[in-house]
Design a protein around this motif. Structure first.
Motif, mmCIF file in Angstrom:
data_model
loop_
_atom_site.group_PDB
_atom_site.id
_atom_site.type_symbol
_atom_site.label_atom_id
_atom_site.label_comp_id
_atom_site.label_asym_id
_atom_site.label_seq_id
_atom_site.Cartn_x
_atom_site.Cartn_y
_atom_site.Cartn_z
ATOM 1 N N UNK A 156 27.703 -30.135 7.709
ATOM 2 C CA UNK A 156 26.497 -29.702 6.997
ATOM 3 C C UNK A 156 26.096 -28.296 7.447
ATOM 4 N N UNK A 157 26.234 -27.298 6.566
ATOM 5 C CA UNK A 157 25.809 -25.939 6.932
ATOM 6 C C UNK A 157 24.304 -25.763 6.718
ATOM 7 N N UNK A 158 23.685 -25.011 7.604
ATOM 8 C CA UNK A 158 22.247 -24.741 7.532
ATOM 9 C C UNK A 158 22.010 -23.256 7.795
ATOM 10 N N UNK A 159 21.214 -22.643 6.939
ATOM 11 C CA UNK A 159 20.795 -21.252 7.169
ATOM 12 C C UNK A 159 19.573 -21.295 8.085
ATOM 13 N N UNK A 160 19.816 -21.642 9.347
ATOM 14 C CA UNK A 160 18.712 -21.871 10.285
ATOM 15 C C UNK A 160 17.950 -20.575 10.541
ATOM 16 N N UNK A 161 16.675 -20.722 10.843
ATOM 17 C CA UNK A 161 15.791 -19.581 10.991
ATOM 18 C C UNK A 161 15.284 -19.467 12.421
ATOM 19 N N UNK A 162 15.226 -18.252 12.909
ATOM 20 C CA UNK A 162 14.656 -17.978 14.218
ATOM 21 C C UNK A 162 13.137 -18.173 14.128
ATOM 22 N N UNK A 163 12.530 -18.992 14.998
ATOM 23 C CA UNK A 163 11.077 -19.131 14.965
ATOM 24 C C UNK A 163 10.332 -17.801 15.051
ATOM 25 N N UNK A 164 10.973 -16.785 15.614
ATOM 26 C CA UNK A 164 10.376 -15.448 15.636
ATOM 27 C C UNK A 164 9.983 -15.021 14.226
ATOM 28 N N UNK A 165 10.873 -15.258 13.271
ATOM 29 C CA UNK A 165 10.610 -14.851 11.889
ATOM 30 C C UNK A 165 9.529 -15.685 11.245
ATOM 31 N N UNK A 166 9.459 -16.974 11.598
ATOM 32 C CA UNK A 166 8.372 -17.807 11.089
ATOM 33 C C UNK A 166 7.041 -17.266 11.595
ATOM 34 N N UNK A 167 6.998 -16.901 12.874
ATOM 35 C CA UNK A 167 5.779 -16.332 13.433
ATOM 36 C C UNK A 167 5.362 -15.062 12.734
ATOM 37 N N UNK A 168 6.322 -14.203 12.421
ATOM 38 C CA UNK A 168 6.008 -12.954 11.726
ATOM 39 C C UNK A 168 5.422 -13.224 10.342
ATOM 40 N N UNK A 169 6.029 -14.160 9.622
ATOM 41 C CA UNK A 169 5.542 -14.482 8.281
ATOM 42 C C UNK A 169 4.142 -15.077 8.348
ATOM 43 N N UNK A 170 3.922 -16.025 9.251
ATOM 44 C CA UNK A 170 2.602 -16.651 9.357
ATOM 45 C C UNK A 170 1.542 -15.614 9.704
ATOM 46 N N UNK A 171 1.849 -14.725 10.644
ATOM 47 C CA UNK A 171 0.877 -13.697 11.012
ATOM 48 C C UNK A 171 0.522 -12.828 9.814
ATOM 49 N N UNK A 172 1.523 -12.470 9.028
ATOM 50 C CA UNK A 172 1.259 -11.637 7.851
ATOM 51 C C UNK A 172 0.398 -12.376 6.831
ATOM 52 N N UNK A 261 15.743 -11.311 8.253
ATOM 53 C CA UNK A 261 15.563 -12.305 9.318
ATOM 54 C C UNK A 261 16.636 -12.167 10.384
ATOM 55 N N UNK A 262 16.318 -12.595 11.575
ATOM 56 C CA UNK A 262 17.250 -12.513 12.698
ATOM 57 C C UNK A 262 18.391 -13.518 12.525
ATOM 58 N N UNK A 263 19.543 -13.143 13.030
ATOM 59 C CA UNK A 263 20.708 -14.019 12.985
ATOM 60 C C UNK A 263 20.640 -15.055 14.105
ATOM 61 N N UNK A 264 21.493 -16.080 13.989
ATOM 62 C CA UNK A 264 21.586 -17.054 15.066
ATOM 63 C C UNK A 264 22.057 -16.377 16.345
ATOM 64 N N UNK A 265 22.944 -15.404 16.223
ATOM 65 C CA UNK A 265 23.411 -14.681 17.413
ATOM 66 C C UNK A 265 22.251 -13.960 18.104
ATOM 67 N N UNK A 266 21.379 -13.337 17.326
ATOM 68 C CA UNK A 266 20.223 -12.664 17.926
ATOM 69 C C UNK A 266 19.310 -13.665 18.631
ATOM 70 N N UNK A 267 19.121 -14.837 18.002
ATOM 71 C CA UNK A 267 18.327 -15.863 18.678
ATOM 72 C C UNK A 267 18.995 -16.262 19.990
ATOM 73 N N UNK A 268 20.311 -16.494 19.961
ATOM 74 C CA UNK A 268 21.028 -16.924 21.159
ATOM 75 C C UNK A 268 20.946 -15.872 22.258
ATOM 76 N N UNK A 269 21.075 -14.615 21.909
ATOM 77 C CA UNK A 269 20.970 -13.544 22.907
ATOM 78 C C UNK A 269 19.582 -13.513 23.532
ATOM 79 N N UNK A 270 18.562 -13.723 22.718
ATOM 80 C CA UNK A 270 17.193 -13.678 23.218
ATOM 81 C C UNK A 270 16.868 -14.859 24.130
ATOM 82 N N UNK A 271 17.632 -15.955 23.989
ATOM 83 C CA UNK A 271 17.332 -17.175 24.745
ATOM 84 C C UNK A 271 18.484 -17.574 25.673
#
Length: 277
Positions: A156-172, A261-271
């Motif tokens: 099952x493929x998923x275009x998963x999202x970095x919570x960072x991007x959810x935070x940016x959208x909610x703030x806006x 939006x940030x990639x999964x790789x960017x999320x992984x690097x940040x964490x």
């Protein structure tokens, strides 16, 4: 002043960060009120979304609220928000809510939460992200034991999202105009299979990681040991019954924030430090 529920969680913490970075004063809500490491302009406060009366103090003087779904008395919770004179609310929901399928336990609590927000008589925005990149943190116990990750739904493929991007959208949506009455569906920039996520994570951590898919019977048994059975049924409905497709890449993050939006790789690097612990 903005009140952010679930401020110690993956999404709530990013909403706190994004609001503070845009110059807003933030009250970071958790049950214990003992959050640490908050950014400047953010203050920890205590309150329980299952006890709307406990929010009377934290809501005083608040202009906007970020809420999580699925609490015991969502109409009562929204009534408390309205009594406080809050100008707008943003609700975290999920992509499955679009189906309106009340026979699916996960979808049902998302739908009921959205209905409560719409009925409250306050300007609202609903944000429906795909699965979070941060869900990879559930692999931590396995990665501490070795280099093999075992998990369900290997195909099952998923275009998963970095919570960072959810935070940016909610703030806006809380700080900007033009978002009232909108439902925003969000995704990450690429659909990935679990094995592809594990490969990316291995590259970031410089470890020879590999993924092994669980057969459905084993997956169901392991999931049933960790969550209510109706939720297990819901996830099998999503990913085996075809009730939810989180593979499409959506333009919403770019449309609202002006950046990809940030990639999964960017999320992984940040964490990466979380996986090295």
């Amino acid at each position: 002043m903005y009140l952010v529920a679930g401020a110690g969680g993956n999404v709530g913490s990013e909403v706190v960060r994004a609001l503070a970075e845009q110059g807003a004063e933030v009250r970071a809500l958790s049950r214990g009120g003992d959050l640490s490491g908050l950014p400047p302009r953010a203050t920890a406060v205590a309150g329980d979304l299952d006890d709307p009366a406990s929010l009377a103090g934290p809501l005083t003087g608040v202009d906007g609220v970020f809420l999580l779904p699925g609490y015991r008395d969502m109409p009562g919770l929204l009534a408390q928000v309205v009594r406080a004179g809050v100008a707008r609310v943003a609700l975290l929901s999920g992509r499955s809510a679009a189906s309106g399928d009340m026979g699916n336990a996960v979808t049902a609590y998302m739908v009921r939460s959205e209905e409560a927000v719409r009925a409250a008589g306050i300007p609202w925005t609903v944000v429906r992200p795909s699965a979070f990149a941060a869900n990879a943190l559930r692999w931590l116990p396995q990665l501490r034991a070795g280099d093999v990750v075992r998990g369900p739904f290997a195909d099952v493929p998923v275009a998963c999202i970095d919570p960072y991007d959810v935070g940016e959208v909610v703030a806006d949506t809380l700080l900007g105009d033009g978002h009232e009455g909108k439902v925003y569906e969000l995704s990450g920039p690429e659909p990935l299979l679990p094995a592809e996520q594990v490969t990316v994570l291995g590259d970031v951590l410089d470890r020879p990681l590999r993924f092994e898919g669980l057969d459905d019977a084993t997956a169901r048994a392991e999931m049933a040991a960790a969550m209510p059975r109706e939720y297990v049924d819901a996830f099998f409905d999503f990913y085996r019954g075809g009730a939810l497709d989180e593979s499409p890449v959506l333009p919403t993050v770019y449309d609202i924030t002006g950046r990809e939006p940030r990639t999964f790789e960017q999320w992984a690097q940040a964490h990466a430090d979380a996986f090295a612990a």
